[in-house]
Motif scaffolding. Structure first.
Motif, mmCIF file in Angstrom:
data_model
loop_
_atom_site.group_PDB
_atom_site.id
_atom_site.type_symbol
_atom_site.label_atom_id
_atom_site.label_comp_id
_atom_site.label_asym_id
_atom_site.label_seq_id
_atom_site.Cartn_x
_atom_site.Cartn_y
_atom_site.Cartn_z
ATOM 1 N N CYS A 15 -6.889 -7.854 17.723
ATOM 2 C CA CYS A 15 -5.912 -7.406 16.732
ATOM 3 C C CYS A 15 -4.513 -7.484 17.318
ATOM 4 N N GLU A 25 -10.215 0.298 4.418
ATOM 5 C CA GLU A 25 -8.861 -0.253 4.323
ATOM 6 C C GLU A 25 -7.908 0.435 5.291
ATOM 7 N N THR A 46 -4.489 5.773 13.833
ATOM 8 C CA THR A 46 -4.834 5.114 12.573
ATOM 9 C C THR A 46 -4.724 6.130 11.449
ATOM 10 N N GLN A 97 0.847 -1.194 0.000
ATOM 11 C CA GLN A 97 0.000 0.000 0.000
ATOM 12 C C GLN A 97 0.883 1.245 0.000
ATOM 13 N N ARG A 157 -8.326 1.397 8.215
ATOM 14 C CA ARG A 157 -8.444 0.898 9.590
ATOM 15 C C ARG A 157 -7.603 -0.352 9.827
ATOM 16 N N ASN A 158 -7.087 -0.945 8.778
ATOM 17 C CA ASN A 158 -6.240 -2.131 8.936
ATOM 18 C C ASN A 158 -4.816 -1.782 9.345
ATOM 19 N N TYR A 159 -4.500 -0.486 9.419
ATOM 20 C CA TYR A 159 -3.125 -0.070 9.683
ATOM 21 C C TYR A 159 -3.079 0.894 10.867
ATOM 22 N N SER A 160 -1.924 0.917 11.512
ATOM 23 C CA SER A 160 -1.658 1.873 12.588
ATOM 24 C C SER A 160 -0.277 2.462 12.360
ATOM 25 N N LYS A 208 0.684 -3.186 10.345
ATOM 26 C CA LYS A 208 -0.627 -3.700 9.946
ATOM 27 C C LYS A 208 -1.232 -4.486 11.083
ATOM 28 N N GLU A 209 -2.501 -4.181 11.378
ATOM 29 C CA GLU A 209 -3.206 -4.915 12.420
ATOM 30 C C GLU A 209 -3.771 -6.194 11.823
ATOM 31 N N GLN A 210 -3.571 -7.319 12.541
ATOM 32 C CA GLN A 210 -4.096 -8.603 12.071
ATOM 33 C C GLN A 210 -4.961 -9.215 13.153
ATOM 34 N N GLN A 211 -6.000 -9.951 12.726
ATOM 35 C CA GLN A 211 -6.874 -10.619 13.657
ATOM 36 C C GLN A 211 -6.209 -11.862 14.216
#
Length: 325
Positions: free
Chosen positions: A319, A241, A263, A212, A243-246, A309-312
């Protein structure tokens, strides 16, 4: 503005230089359904649209002044020429075709024909598969996830729009923005007279990581009567999209430091909206001069940061950060 070397920890950028040309014209309209028993004295103005080889419905619904599609109320003159309500005031209530006075006549027949149509989104060439009734199409297009993005460059007003690969190439080639691979950064800002603060952009840098693109902004501007310095990150993509990153930002000196975590905001939100919402690392001038050390007559700020990247978590659902390696 000085910039230290930036630690790059991911693979090299791959930037697509192919421009995507956006077509603003509506696609061909579907054939309207017949409205039995709904004849009125305006029907002559739309009858030609129902016969092959004559005026198309698309042409009939196009305003002759602004060439946009017409939505109710659709106005017409005594001779049957139509135009949209927005342009009615522009032409000073005179028909642009025959110069007759327009009055307040509605073309109800044309409005009913439009009511029967279903059209694809105008961003279908950019990937949107949706089809909508004529009168709800505009509402969708205003929020369509496939609609083009505005150029995120903040140093000047830029009217360029496009998809993300096109804008990345535009920022690099036209605005000469620095491009870096990696999800950590280290910048230094030096200003000989820190009291000369104007509403201006210090720097915009684009980072490529996790496949990205992110825009890192450094700003100097007046907050009320006080000059402040600010850094924040924007994501080149939509809000969901983003919100998937910090990301984190850190600035310090003399044994003190400030840290910001948040974020990244989507570039759907304007640069000024993010800045004026104070959604980033803000450093007051006195604190910035303290960090600079010395006699406090020269500003020397070093801002470092990283993106992750935040992952579940498959087990707990929470996260967990996926750090660059």
């Amino acid at each position: 503005m000085e910039s230290d070397s930036i630690d790059c920890m991911t693979s090299s950028d791959v930037i697509d230089d192919d421009e995507i040309h956006h077509h603003n014209q509506l696609p061909s309209l579907s054939k309207p359904r017949s409205n039995n028993g709904n004849n009125n004295n305006n029907s002559s103005s739309v009858s030609s649209a129902l016969h092959p080889g004559t005026t198309s419905v698309h042409e009939l619904l196009e305003c002759p002044v602004c060439t946009n599609s017409m939505y109710p109320p659709i106005h017409q003159c005594h001779n049957g020429h139509t135009l949209c309500s927005a342009c009615k005031t522009r032409v000073h209530n005179r028909c642009p075709t025959c110069r007759q006075e327009l009055g307040d006549i509605r073309c109800l027949a044309l409005e009913k024909v439009a009511e029967s149509l279903e059209l694809p989104c105008k961003y279908t060439s950019l990937g949107c598969p949706e089809i909508f009734p004529y009168y709800s199409k505009l509402k969708h297009e205003a929020l369509c996830n496939f609609r083009p993005y505005n150029c995120p460059y903040a140093g000047a007003e830029c009217a360029v729009v496009g998809d993300i690969p096109f804008l990345v190439a535009h920022l690099r080639d036209d605005h000469k923005v620095d491009m870096h691979s990696g999800c950590t950064f280290n910048h230094r800002y030096v200003k000989s007279n820190p009291r000369e603060v104007e509403n201006a952009t210090w720097m915009l840098t684009v980072f490529h990581c996790f496949g990205q693109y992110f825009c890192l902004h450094f700003e100097a501007f007046q907050l009320g009567m006080a000059p402040v310095y600010m850094a924040f990150l924007r994501f080149m993509g939509d809000e969901i999209e983003a919100r998937n990153y910090s990301y984190s930002l850190e600035v310090g000196g003399n044994g003190r430091k400030l840290i910001w975590e948040g974020t990244p905001r989507s570039i759907r939100d304007s640069h000024l909206k993010v800045r004026d919402g104070h959604d980033g690392l803000i450093i007051q001038r006195n604190m910035a001069l303290f960090f600079s050390g010395g006699d406090r007559k020269e500003l020397k700020l070093r801002v470092t940061g990283r993106i992750w990247k935040e992952q579940q978590n498959p087990e707990g659902g929470a996260c967990i950060p996926n750090l660059c390696s």
